[in-house]
Design an enzyme around this catalytic site. Structure first.
Site, short mmCIF file in Angstrom:
data_model
loop_
_atom_site.label_atom_id
_atom_site.label_comp_id
_atom_site.label_asym_id
_atom_site.label_seq_id
_atom_site.Cartn_x
_atom_site.Cartn_y
_atom_site.Cartn_z
N TYR A 1 -19.24 -24.30 -16.16
CA TYR A 1 -18.22 -24.46 -17.21
C TYR A 1 -16.79 -24.47 -16.63
O TYR A 1 -16.07 -25.47 -16.74
CB TYR A 1 -18.40 -23.32 -18.22
N LEU B 1 -27.49 -25.45 -9.49
CA LEU B 1 -27.88 -25.94 -10.82
C LEU B 1 -28.70 -24.92 -11.61
O LEU B 1 -29.42 -25.28 -12.53
CB LEU B 1 -28.64 -27.28 -10.72
N PHE C 1 -16.72 -20.07 -7.66
CA PHE C 1 -17.17 -19.78 -9.02
C PHE C 1 -18.64 -19.38 -9.07
O PHE C 1 -19.08 -18.83 -10.08
CB PHE C 1 -17.04 -21.03 -9.92
N SER D 1 -12.52 -11.11 -13.16
CA SER D 1 -12.53 -10.98 -14.62
C SER D 1 -11.75 -9.75 -15.05
O SER D 1 -11.69 -8.75 -14.32
CB SER D 1 -14.00 -10.83 -15.06
N THR E 1 -12.81 -7.75 -16.87
CA THR E 1 -13.79 -6.67 -16.99
C THR E 1 -13.57 -5.60 -15.90
O THR E 1 -13.97 -4.46 -16.09
CB THR E 1 -15.24 -7.25 -16.95
N TYR F 1 -23.07 -6.83 -14.00
CA TYR F 1 -22.26 -8.04 -13.82
C TYR F 1 -20.82 -7.66 -13.49
O TYR F 1 -20.22 -8.15 -12.53
CB TYR F 1 -22.31 -8.92 -15.08
N LYS G 1 -18.23 -8.13 -9.91
CA LYS G 1 -16.85 -8.64 -9.81
C LYS G 1 -15.97 -7.62 -9.10
O LYS G 1 -15.19 -7.94 -8.20
CB LYS G 1 -16.28 -8.94 -11.20
N PHE H 1 -9.17 -13.75 -18.46
CA PHE H 1 -9.39 -13.08 -19.74
C PHE H 1 -10.52 -13.86 -20.44
O PHE H 1 -11.58 -13.99 -19.85
CB PHE H 1 -8.05 -12.87 -20.47
N LEU I 1 -18.35 -15.05 -28.03
CA LEU I 1 -17.96 -15.38 -29.40
C LEU I 1 -17.85 -16.88 -29.68
O LEU I 1 -18.46 -17.39 -30.63
CB LEU I 1 -16.62 -14.68 -29.72
N ASP J 1 -18.54 -2.60 -25.64
CA ASP J 1 -17.32 -3.33 -26.06
C ASP J 1 -16.11 -2.40 -26.13
O ASP J 1 -16.24 -1.22 -26.46
CB ASP J 1 -17.53 -3.96 -27.44
P1 NAD Z 1 -21.31 -21.01 -15.24
O1 NAD Z 1 -22.63 -20.30 -15.26
O2 NAD Z 1 -21.12 -22.13 -16.17
O3 NAD Z 1 -20.99 -21.52 -13.75
C1 NAD Z 1 -21.46 -20.84 -12.61
C2 NAD Z 1 -22.16 -21.87 -11.73
O4 NAD Z 1 -22.63 -21.20 -10.55
C3 NAD Z 1 -23.38 -22.51 -12.41
O5 NAD Z 1 -23.24 -23.93 -12.37
C4 NAD Z 1 -24.57 -22.04 -11.57
O6 NAD Z 1 -25.58 -23.02 -11.51
C5 NAD Z 1 -23.92 -21.74 -10.23
N1 NAD Z 1 -24.60 -20.73 -9.42
C6 NAD Z 1 -25.02 -19.49 -9.78
N2 NAD Z 1 -25.58 -18.85 -8.74
C7 NAD Z 1 -25.51 -19.71 -7.68
C8 NAD Z 1 -25.94 -19.64 -6.33
N3 NAD Z 1 -26.59 -18.57 -5.86
N4 NAD Z 1 -25.68 -20.69 -5.52
C9 NAD Z 1 -25.06 -21.80 -5.98
N5 NAD Z 1 -24.65 -21.94 -7.26
C10 NAD Z 1 -24.88 -20.90 -8.09
O7 NAD Z 1 -20.19 -19.89 -15.45
P2 NAD Z 1 -18.63 -20.05 -15.73
O8 NAD Z 1 -18.35 -19.55 -17.09
O9 NAD Z 1 -18.16 -21.38 -15.32
O10 NAD Z 1 -18.07 -18.96 -14.72
C11 NAD Z 1 -17.65 -19.30 -13.40
C12 NAD Z 1 -17.26 -18.03 -12.68
O11 NAD Z 1 -16.23 -17.37 -13.41
C13 NAD Z 1 -18.40 -17.01 -12.56
O12 NAD Z 1 -18.31 -16.38 -11.31
C14 NAD Z 1 -18.10 -16.04 -13.68
O13 NAD Z 1 -18.61 -14.76 -13.41
C15 NAD Z 1 -16.58 -16.04 -13.67
N6 NAD Z 1 -16.00 -15.62 -14.95
C16 NAD Z 1 -16.38 -16.26 -16.09
C17 NAD Z 1 -15.85 -15.86 -17.31
C18 NAD Z 1 -16.28 -16.52 -18.60
O14 NAD Z 1 -16.03 -15.97 -19.68
N7 NAD Z 1 -16.88 -17.71 -18.57
C19 NAD Z 1 -14.94 -14.79 -17.36
C20 NAD Z 1 -14.56 -14.17 -16.16
C21 NAD Z 1 -15.11 -14.59 -14.95
N1 UDP Z 2 -18.22 -10.85 -30.74
C1 UDP Z 2 -18.76 -10.82 -32.01
N2 UDP Z 2 -19.91 -11.52 -32.24
C2 UDP Z 2 -20.54 -12.26 -31.27
C3 UDP Z 2 -19.96 -12.28 -29.97
C4 UDP Z 2 -18.81 -11.57 -29.74
O1 UDP Z 2 -18.23 -10.16 -32.90
O2 UDP Z 2 -21.61 -12.86 -31.54
C5 UDP Z 2 -16.95 -10.11 -30.47
C6 UDP Z 2 -17.05 -9.04 -29.40
O3 UDP Z 2 -17.47 -7.82 -29.98
C7 UDP Z 2 -15.61 -9.01 -28.87
C8 UDP Z 2 -15.15 -10.46 -29.01
O4 UDP Z 2 -16.01 -11.06 -29.99
O5 UDP Z 2 -14.80 -8.20 -29.72
C9 UDP Z 2 -15.25 -11.26 -27.72
O6 UDP Z 2 -16.57 -11.13 -27.20
P1 UDP Z 2 -17.10 -11.98 -25.97
O7 UDP Z 2 -18.51 -11.57 -25.69
O8 UDP Z 2 -16.83 -13.43 -26.23
O9 UDP Z 2 -16.12 -11.56 -24.77
P2 UDP Z 2 -15.90 -10.14 -24.04
O10 UDP Z 2 -16.60 -9.09 -24.83
O11 UDP Z 2 -16.45 -10.32 -22.70
O12 UDP Z 2 -14.41 -9.95 -24.05
#
Ligand code: NAD
Ligand code: UDP
Length: 338
Positions: free
Chosen positions: A11, A33, A80, A124, A126, A149, A153, A178, A200, A295
């Site tokens: 993503y 993938l 990523f 993150s 987090t 998870y 990070k 965020f 969400l 949460d």
């Molecule tokens: P995503 O799952 O869409 O993308 C991660 C990609 O990594 C996937 O295409 C997956 O196939 C690949 N992958 C996983 N393990 C692998 C491995 N061992 N070798 C090669 N490829 C591998 O996730 P995303 O939402 O695009 O997130 C990207 C990064 O950002 C992640 O590290 C995630 O933890 C971090 N992140 C995401 C969010 C979020 O809300 N989406 C928030 C904070 C941090």
């Molecule tokens: N949330 C919700 N219903 C859902 C998913 C999330 O009410 O089905 C709320 C969750 O409790 C939080 C906010 O939406 O207050 C964002 O949640 P998300 O899982 O998207 O992100 P994170 O908790 O990692 O910040």
């Protein structure tokens, strides 16, 4: 620059590839993938007009990483690749530690052996746990994570910090995201969660498209203006642009840099429902449920450091985030499976 994007078909990775290519960088994508689809490569090419070099490879496979670094003259890595499902990480902690931490150590070793010591890492908010204060600055102390998870990070941040300290040739940027939502304006790439979404916005869009019946709102008794959880939602294209801007912190001697990437604006769950309905004209039925374990009440960023040092600022507002998430979901009701 020539950038290796691990997780580049995912993503955030795919949106970052668009920004990198449109801003003149060469991109090599590596992804196993496990949570993405090959079709992303065609969609990316349709957007940017450039076919990225792609390796179907795993970051835990050192030999393949070595081959890639030998073949491609990589200047920097944007990392990523990782597993990201919070609930699954509680069920399968070793899988998460092995994939995310083991894979990252493998990657760093291969990079070091091939003289590529520039990396931007997807961290993150987090890592702040229950934040000591909001808005959260980078000075806010890291906290206790509530799941494996989150710990991956936090621990990878520490590994990168120690690596940078031990060897001054390393330049490391930790980007603490965020809540990324939205999609490219073309509606051809976007978030594609496996199974029932945990987050969400994908839940909301799947209700909107009729795949799910109603949204469950996890708690309406938090100490927030309307009682529902408050988060800092950021458009994924703004987030992607933050990575391109962060490349300048990989210049020799930069060392370790840490940035929050958010908008600084908090929205509650009910705010999101309302904004989504206004932006799209689609009604989102919801029910109030129990709080979700782990949460926190509210979490939003002070991203002024990224503006001061990188010249980066989120530009897209909440309505655009909702409209773009919806365009992607509406055009691709089953994600890339169509
Ligand atoms: P995503 O799952 O869409 O993308 C991660 C990609 O990594 C996937 O295409 C997956 O196939 C690949 N992958 C996983 N393990 C692998 C491995 N061992 N070798 C090669 N490829 C591998 O996730 P995303 O939402 O695009 O997130 C990207 C990064 O950002 C992640 O590290 C995630 O933890 C971090 N992140 C995401 C969010 C979020 O809300 N989406 C928030 C904070 C941090
Ligand atoms: N949330 C919700 N219903 C859902 C998913 C999330 O009410 O089905 C709320 C969750 O409790 C939080 C906010 O939406 O207050 C964002 O949640 P998300 O899982 O998207 O992100 P994170 O908790 O990692 O910040």
């Amino acid at each position: 620059m020539k950038i290796l994007v691990t997780g580049g078909t995912g993503y955030i990775g795919s949106h970052t590839v668009v920004e990198l290519q449109t801003q003149g960088h060469d991109v090599v994508i590596l992804d196993n993938l496990s949570n993405s689809d090959m079709k992303v490569l065609d969609r990316l090419e349709a957007i940017t007009g450039v076919r990225a070099v792609f390796y179907n490879a795993d970051i835990r496979d050192k030999k393949t990483l070595d081959d890639i670094f030998e073949k491609e003259d990589i200047d920097a890595v944007i990392h990523f690749a990782g597993l990201k499902a919070v609930g699954e990480s509680v069920q399968k902690p070793l899988m998460y530690y092995e994939n995310n931490i083991g894979g990252t150590i493998n990657l760093l070793n291969s990079m070091s052996e091939h003289g590529c010591k520039n990396i931007i890492f997807s961290s993150s908010a987090t890592v702040y746990g229950t934040p000591a204060f909001v808005p959260i600055t980078e000075e806010c102390p890291k906290g206790t994570c509530t799941n494996p998870y989150g710990w991956t990070k936090s621990m990878i941040e520490q590994i990168l910090t120690d690596t940078c300290f031990a060897d001054k040739e390393w330049n490391v940027v930790l980007l603490r995201y965020f809540n990324p939502i939205g999609a490219h304006e073309s509606g051809t790439i976007g978030e594609n969660p496996n199974g029932i979404p945990n987050n969400l916005m994908p839940y909301v869009t799947q209700v909107a498209v009729g795949r799910l019946k109603e949204l469950g709102i996890f708690g309406d008794d938090y100490d927030t203006p309307d009682g529902t959880g408050v988060r800092d939602y950021i458009h994924v294209v703004d987030l992607a642009d933050g990575h391109v801007k962060a490349l300048k912190k990989l210049e020799p001697g930069s060392g370790l840099s840490i940035y929050n990437l958010g908008t600084g604006q908090g929205y509650s769950v009910l705010d999101i429902v309302r904004n989504f309905e206004e932006a799209t004209g689609v009604k989102i039925p919801y029910v109030i449920k129990e709080r979700r374990a782990g949460d926190i009440a509210e979490c939003y960023a002070d991203s002024s450091k990224a503006f001061r040092e990188l010249g980066w600022k989120a530009k897209k507002g909440i309505k655009e985030m909702c409209a773009d998430s919806w365009r992607w979901q509406k055009n691709n009701p089953n994600g890339y499976a169509d």
